[in-house]
Design an enzyme around this catalytic site. Structure first.
Site, PDB file in Angstrom:
ATOM      1  N   ASP A  16      -7.950   1.779   5.032  1.00 49.43           N
ATOM      2  CA  ASP A  16      -6.750   0.957   4.864  1.00 49.43           C
ATOM      3  C   ASP A  16      -6.617   0.584   3.398  1.00 49.43           C
ATOM      4  O   ASP A  16      -7.580   0.670   2.629  1.00 49.43           O
ATOM      5  CB  ASP A  16      -6.827  -0.301   5.729  1.00 49.43           C
ATOM      6  N   CYS A  79      -3.494   2.313   8.424  1.00 53.97           N
ATOM      7  CA  CYS A  79      -2.485   1.766   7.515  1.00 53.97           C
ATOM      8  C   CYS A  79      -1.185   2.488   7.833  1.00 53.97           C
ATOM      9  O   CYS A  79      -1.112   3.709   7.712  1.00 53.97           O
ATOM     10  CB  CYS A  79      -2.907   2.001   6.069  1.00 53.97           C
ATOM     11  N   ASN A  80      -0.180   1.733   8.277  1.00 58.54           N
ATOM     12  CA  ASN A  80       1.087   2.355   8.635  1.00 58.54           C
ATOM     13  C   ASN A  80       1.740   3.032   7.442  1.00 58.54           C
ATOM     14  O   ASN A  80       2.293   4.123   7.555  1.00 58.54           O
ATOM     15  CB  ASN A  80       2.035   1.305   9.217  1.00 58.54           C
ATOM     16  N   HIS A 191      -2.017  -5.374   9.215  1.00 55.96           N
ATOM     17  CA  HIS A 191      -2.240  -6.773   8.844  1.00 55.96           C
ATOM     18  C   HIS A 191      -1.637  -7.728   9.882  1.00 55.96           C
ATOM     19  O   HIS A 191      -2.112  -8.849  10.059  1.00 55.96           O
ATOM     20  CB  HIS A 191      -1.589  -7.089   7.494  1.00 55.96           C
TER      21      HIS A 191
END
Length: 278
Positions: A16, A79-80, A191
């Site tokens: 990430d 992590c998008n 997050h």
């Protein structure tokens, strides 16, 4: 050919840009409690959300290279923003399974929505990539409303998950989702589960919250089981956290947010760290 014992007992690599991927790593530890995990957080160059896609791709591949060189048996892009930018490159570049966060969350949202109106909250880069719109395009009758929420990442990275300022910002960001009548909301940044309390409060209990973190963990379980890659070592698991920024700060904030999931972290060097402006 069946995997060797060393391959089966190799760690899962989780990447990430910062703290958010810890929500994925923790969920993986819950569903696969005997697996070792190696985590790389690119905190020195976070956040990725406002960066150009080409730069995100470069940074992400440098971090993924680090994990592959560490001998992981699977890569989780937690992590998008990075998933939207680098997934195709990663699948061509590496010989291990790649798990990402966008498609599993989109599939789940399409399955649970009652009225076909799905909201997505995410970073600016993920919103601009239209990754969730693309992922949900295969679901007939599902409409998507997206709201970029850049300050959510700032709050989490500072260890702030409650208070009047967070609530005020959440109300502003979530207005378009509420106005569209969405009954399902994808937390399209890893997050955001750390802000689940305030998001749920603003949206109300009737709205389904779909966490890209928990869906990615379930996908990790499925991929490892389907490929016969689960560990044969049923002893205690090990977790290693490698950070490009301040490791002590990372460990401190992580412990505030997630308790003792992260005991210590170490600083590593990956690529070139951009100089700060100002």
């Amino acid at each position: 050919m069946s995997p060797s014992l060393s391959e089966l007992n190799a760690p899962i690599g989780v990447f990430d840009s910062g703290f958010g991927g810890l929500t994925v790593a923790r969920q993986i530890a819950d569903v696969l409690p005997h697996e070792d995990i190696v985590y790389v957080g690119d905190t020195a160059r976070a956040p990725y959300g406002p960066r150009p896609i080409a730069q995100v791709r470069q940074f992400a591949l440098e971090c993924l290279d680090k994990l592959v060189n560490h001998g992981v048996k699977a890569l989780v892009i937690a992590c998008n923003t990075a998933s939207a930018a680098v997934l195709r490159d990663a699948r061509e570049r590496y010989d291990v399974p790649i798990i990402e966060v966008v498609l599993p969350a989109a599939r789940r949202a399409a399955a649970v929505t009652r009225n076909g109106r799905v909201g997505v909250i995410c970073t600016e880069a993920t919103a601009n990539s239209m990754a969730y719109e693309d992922a949900l395009a295969a679901s007939p009758g599902v409409g998507v409303t997206t709201s970029a929420c850049p300050r959510f990442v700032e709050f989490v990275e500072a260890g702030i998950t409650a208070g009047p300022e967070v609530l005020s910002v959440a109300r502003e960001y979530l207005k378009p989702i509420q106005a569209a009548g969405c009954d399902t909301l994808i937390l399209g940044c890893t997050h955001y589960p750390l802000l689940r309390g305030v998001i749920s409060y603003v949206m109300g209990e009737k709205v389904n919250l779909v966490s890209s973190a928990s869906e990615a963990a379930q996908e990790t379980w499925r991929v490892l089981n389907d490929r016969g890659l689960t560990t044969h070592d049923l002893g205690g698991s090990n977790r290693l956290f490698m950070i490009t920024g301040d490791a002590d700060r990372f460990a401190g904030i992580s412990q505030r947010l997630l308790g003792q999931f992260v005991h210590t972290a170490e600083t590593i060097h990956v690529g070139r760290i951009p100089r700060a402006h100002g």
